[in-house]
Design a protein around this motif. Structure first.
Motif, PDB file in Angstrom:
ATOM      1  N   ASN A 199       0.983  -1.405   0.026  1.00  0.00           N
ATOM      2  CA  ASN A 199      -0.066   0.068   0.174  1.00  0.00           C
ATOM      3  C   ASN A 199       0.824   1.311   0.071  1.00  0.00           C
ATOM      4  OD1 ASN A 199      -2.868  -0.595  -0.039  1.00  0.00           O
ATOM      5  ND2 ASN A 199      -2.880  -1.567   1.950  1.00  0.00           N
ATOM      6  N   VAL A 200       0.379   2.288  -0.995  1.00  0.00           N
ATOM      7  CA  VAL A 200       1.227   3.578  -0.953  1.00  0.00           C
ATOM      8  C   VAL A 200       0.479   4.617  -0.648  1.00  0.00           C
ATOM      9  CG1 VAL A 200       2.413   4.916  -2.631  1.00  0.00           C
ATOM     10  CG2 VAL A 200       2.841   2.347  -2.702  1.00  0.00           C
ATOM     11  N   VAL A 201       1.010   5.588  -0.060  1.00  0.00           N
ATOM     12  CA  VAL A 201       0.328   6.842   0.249  1.00  0.00           C
ATOM     13  C   VAL A 201       1.339   8.072  -0.318  1.00  0.00           C
ATOM     14  CG1 VAL A 201      -0.329   8.559   1.986  1.00  0.00           C
ATOM     15  CG2 VAL A 201      -0.831   6.032   2.374  1.00  0.00           C
ATOM     16  N   VAL A 202       0.500   8.855  -1.030  1.00  0.00           N
ATOM     17  CA  VAL A 202       1.265  10.031  -1.888  1.00  0.00           C
ATOM     18  C   VAL A 202       0.671  11.140  -1.299  1.00  0.00           C
ATOM     19  CG1 VAL A 202       2.062  11.122  -3.886  1.00  0.00           C
ATOM     20  CG2 VAL A 202       2.140   8.704  -3.657  1.00  0.00           C
ATOM     21  N   THR A 203       1.357  12.171  -0.536  1.00  0.00           N
ATOM     22  CA  THR A 203       0.890  13.510  -0.140  1.00  0.00           C
ATOM     23  C   THR A 203       1.606  14.536  -0.692  1.00  0.00           C
ATOM     24  OG1 THR A 203       2.453  13.475   1.942  1.00  0.00           O
ATOM     25  CG2 THR A 203       0.349  12.417   2.224  1.00  0.00           C
ATOM     26  N   GLU A 204       1.255  15.731  -0.881  1.00  0.00           N
ATOM     27  CA  GLU A 204       1.677  16.844  -1.419  1.00  0.00           C
ATOM     28  C   GLU A 204       1.732  18.114  -0.350  1.00  0.00           C
ATOM     29  OE1 GLU A 204       1.509  19.592  -5.535  1.00  0.00           O
ATOM     30  OE2 GLU A 204      -0.457  18.574  -4.664  1.00  0.00           O
ATOM     31  N   PRO A 205       2.838  18.219   0.514  1.00  0.00           N
ATOM     32  CA  PRO A 205       3.038  19.229   1.500  1.00  0.00           C
ATOM     33  C   PRO A 205       3.160  20.660   0.891  1.00  0.00           C
ATOM     34  CG  PRO A 205       4.903  18.043   1.500  1.00  0.00           C
ATOM     35  CD  PRO A 205       4.100  17.366   0.166  1.00  0.00           C
ATOM     36  N   ALA A 206       3.601  21.005  -0.394  1.00  0.00           N
ATOM     37  CA  ALA A 206       3.698  22.131  -1.124  1.00  0.00           C
ATOM     38  C   ALA A 206       3.636  21.912  -2.466  1.00  0.00           C
ATOM     39  CB  ALA A 206       5.172  22.722  -0.488  1.00  0.00           C
ATOM     40  N   ALA A 207       3.507  22.954  -3.155  1.00  0.00           N
ATOM     41  CA  ALA A 207       3.187  22.751  -4.689  1.00  0.00           C
ATOM     42  C   ALA A 207       4.347  22.383  -5.274  1.00  0.00           C
ATOM     43  CB  ALA A 207       2.921  24.182  -5.374  1.00  0.00           C
ATOM     44  N   GLY A 208       4.195  21.134  -6.044  1.00  0.00           N
ATOM     45  CA  GLY A 208       5.263  20.595  -6.633  1.00  0.00           C
ATOM     46  C   GLY A 208       6.094  19.422  -5.865  1.00  0.00           C
ATOM     47  N   ILE A 209       5.715  19.288  -4.536  1.00  0.00           N
ATOM     48  CA  ILE A 209       6.428  18.471  -3.908  1.00  0.00           C
ATOM     49  C   ILE A 209       5.801  17.325  -3.531  1.00  0.00           C
ATOM     50  CG2 ILE A 209       7.676  18.334  -1.588  1.00  0.00           C
ATOM     51  CD1 ILE A 209       8.954  20.276  -3.512  1.00  0.00           C
ATOM     52  N   LEU A 210       6.283  15.991  -3.444  1.00  0.00           N
ATOM     53  CA  LEU A 210       5.456  14.876  -3.191  1.00  0.00           C
ATOM     54  C   LEU A 210       6.285  14.108  -2.281  1.00  0.00           C
ATOM     55  CD1 LEU A 210       4.219  13.626  -6.742  1.00  0.00           C
ATOM     56  CD2 LEU A 210       3.137  15.052  -5.159  1.00  0.00           C
ATOM     57  N   PHE A 211       5.561  13.673  -1.214  1.00  0.00           N
ATOM     58  CA  PHE A 211       6.102  12.817  -0.265  1.00  0.00           C
ATOM     59  C   PHE A 211       5.239  11.321  -0.459  1.00  0.00           C
ATOM     60  CE2 PHE A 211       6.926  15.979   3.656  1.00  0.00           C
ATOM     61  CZ  PHE A 211       7.914  16.596   2.699  1.00  0.00           C
ATOM     62  N   ILE A 212       6.381  10.373  -0.571  1.00  0.00           N
ATOM     63  CA  ILE A 212       5.691   9.046  -0.755  1.00  0.00           C
ATOM     64  C   ILE A 212       6.081   7.923   0.030  1.00  0.00           C
ATOM     65  CG2 ILE A 212       5.670   7.061  -2.494  1.00  0.00           C
ATOM     66  CD1 ILE A 212       6.671   9.020  -4.770  1.00  0.00           C
ATOM     67  N   TYR A 213       4.996   7.397   0.701  1.00  0.00           N
ATOM     68  CA  TYR A 213       5.238   6.207   1.922  1.00  0.00           C
ATOM     69  C   TYR A 213       4.934   4.857   1.366  1.00  0.00           C
ATOM     70  CZ  TYR A 213       4.688  10.775   4.288  1.00  0.00           C
ATOM     71  OH  TYR A 213       4.800  12.166   4.779  1.00  0.00           O
ATOM     72  N   ALA A 214       5.649   4.150   1.259  1.00  0.00           N
ATOM     73  CA  ALA A 214       5.364   2.943   0.534  1.00  0.00           C
ATOM     74  C   ALA A 214       5.596   1.689   1.554  1.00  0.00           C
ATOM     75  CB  ALA A 214       6.235   2.464  -0.660  1.00  0.00           C
ATOM     76  N   GLY A 215       4.742   0.665   1.764  1.00  0.00           N
ATOM     77  CA  GLY A 215       4.954  -0.670   2.482  1.00  0.00           C
ATOM     78  C   GLY A 215       3.857  -0.787   3.688  1.00  0.00           C
ATOM     79  N   LEU A 216       2.755   0.116   3.579  1.00  0.00           N
ATOM     80  CA  LEU A 216       1.729   0.079   4.616  1.00  0.00           C
ATOM     81  C   LEU A 216       1.041  -1.311   4.451  1.00  0.00           C
ATOM     82  CD1 LEU A 216       2.275   3.331   3.819  1.00  0.00           C
ATOM     83  CD2 LEU A 216       0.879   3.698   5.592  1.00  0.00           C
ATOM     84  N   ALA A 217       0.271  -1.677   5.455  1.00  0.00           N
ATOM     85  CA  ALA A 217      -0.771  -2.516   5.344  1.00  0.00           C
ATOM     86  C   ALA A 217      -2.256  -1.886   5.373  1.00  0.00           C
ATOM     87  CB  ALA A 217      -0.724  -3.483   6.748  1.00  0.00           C
ATOM     88  N   ASP A 218      -2.477  -0.824   6.033  1.00  0.00           N
ATOM     89  CA  ASP A 218      -3.556  -0.357   6.098  1.00  0.00           C
ATOM     90  C   ASP A 218      -3.327   1.215   5.692  1.00  0.00           C
ATOM     91  OD1 ASP A 218      -5.222  -2.584   7.034  1.00  0.00           O
ATOM     92  OD2 ASP A 218      -4.265  -1.943   9.064  1.00  0.00           O
TER      93      ASP A 218
END
Length: 373
Positions: A290-309
């Motif tokens: 499971n992957v989560v992608v967030t945008e904390p500022a314009a043009g910036i992405l934080f990607i979190y991968a390996g979650l279960a829920d």
């Protein structure tokens, strides 16, 4: 009960202990778990139940980590003391014999010497010099024996303390998942185009392709004010409690290099967005889990991968500290934890979260954004 255990730790911390670190850590851990249990009871009536449960889960996680470390160090301290007392058994026996003999004999008799007044005077001087040293040894022995007894009480209560903490943490995580699924009051910047998102997921094979295709999954206009974490660059806390396994562009055991950071965590640990951010993606992706992608500022992405829920709705603006998911794995059993403690090991960090940061589609070192030590 946890409360009874807190009393034991309080006694321990008040004893004459050379190393107070384990005592303080364990006592603080028990108090943290106790407060987490109260927070869980109060969360059902909180105005913002998700925020209350998030803090509850965090309190349990921090308490359990500290408790394990306190118990581990307590076990080491107990073993050290017992070995020390065993090695000094003959010396202790002689000391106790002398003290017992002195306690039975009247003071004048102890000072008499067959050679007369001069010998008696010398005898008195020797006794005056020796008695304080013997008393000091006796006091040290008493403190060590009391400490060993207290440490044994702590070990005896360890299983109950850990069991209550683990059960409470699991209950808090379950309640958090339910509360997030029912939440409807989050500000929303855009609506997800589910068809385009499905097509994107079906076609991408890399995080590069996912990141570059996210703009095509927005249905309609983007509204509201976008989060802007630029001022926090380099000071953002990690999204999960854990330790760094591999840094940016470091090669793993299979010879694979990834442009991100790998963080080892314990099973079922909560993952949060450490800064306010727009949720751009959540879901399964290839072998990343499971992957989560967030945008904390314009043009910036934080990607979190390996979650279960994973939690949240794409397009929502998430406040700092909002949970975005939970790590996988099974929470360890109490017996497994105690076995690890006996073996001198810490908590098992069996899960790993992959963290990647992109600026304008280009991966950059997460250490330029996160406070990685």
């Amino acid at each position: 009960m946890i409360r009874a255990a807190a009393i034991v730790f309080a006694l321990w911390s008040g004893a004459a202990i050379a190393e107070t670190g384990p005592a303080e850590a364990a006592q603080a851990a028990v108090q943290r778990i106790e407060s987490a249990a109260l927070m869980l009871d109060d969360a059902s009536s909180a105005d913002d139940r998700v925020a209350a449960l998030t803090e509850t889960v965090r309190a349990y996680e921090e308490g359990l980590i500290s408790l394990r470390e306190g118990l581990r160090r307590a076990s080491i301290r107990q073993t050290t003391l017992e070995q020390k007392l065993e090695a000094k058994s003959d010396e202790i026996g002689n000391l106790l014999g002398v003290l017992q003999s002195m306690s039975r004999s009247p003071a004048p008799v102890l000072l008499l010497h067959p050679s007369g007044a001069l010998g008696t005077a010398r005898s008195g001087m020797i006794v005056a010099d020796v008695t304080p040293a013997l008393q000091d040894q006796a006091n040290e022995l008493k403190a060590e024996l009391e400490e060993v007894a207290t440490l044994r009480d702590i070990q005896a209560n360890a299983a109950e303390m850990l069991s209550e903490g683990l059960d409470g943490a699991q209950a808090a995580r379950t309640a958090l998942s339910e509360a997030v699924s029912k939440r409807e009051d989050m500000p929303q910047r855009f609506v997800e185009d589910q068809v385009q998102m499905a097509l994107l997921i079906a076609s991408v094979e890399t995080l590069d392709a996912l990141a570059s295709g996210l703009d095509d999954t927005i249905n309609g206009d983007v509204t509201g004010v976008a989060p802007d974490a630029l001022a926090l660059r380099g000071e953002i806390p990690l999204p999960v409690q854990g330790r760094i396994l591999r840094g940016f562009n470091e090669e793993d055991l299979a010879g694979i290099v990834r442009p991100g950071t790998l963080i080892a965590t314990q099973p079922r640990t909560m993952v949060v967005t450490p800064v306010a951010a727009t949720l751009r993606f959540r879901g399964q992706l290839l072998d990343y889990g499971n992957v989560v992608v967030t945008e904390p500022a314009a043009g910036i992405l934080f990607i979190y991968a390996g979650l279960a829920d994973v939690f949240g709705e794409v397009g929502d603006v998430l406040p700092a500290g909002t949970p975005v998911g939970l790590m996988g794995g099974d929470a360890p059993l109490v017996d497994e934890i105690l076995t690890d403690l006996d073996a001198g090991a810490g908590a098992r960090a069996t899960e790993s979260l992959y963290l990647e940061v992109r600026e304008g589609q280009t991966p950059v070192d997460p250490a330029t954004w996160f406070a990685i030590e």
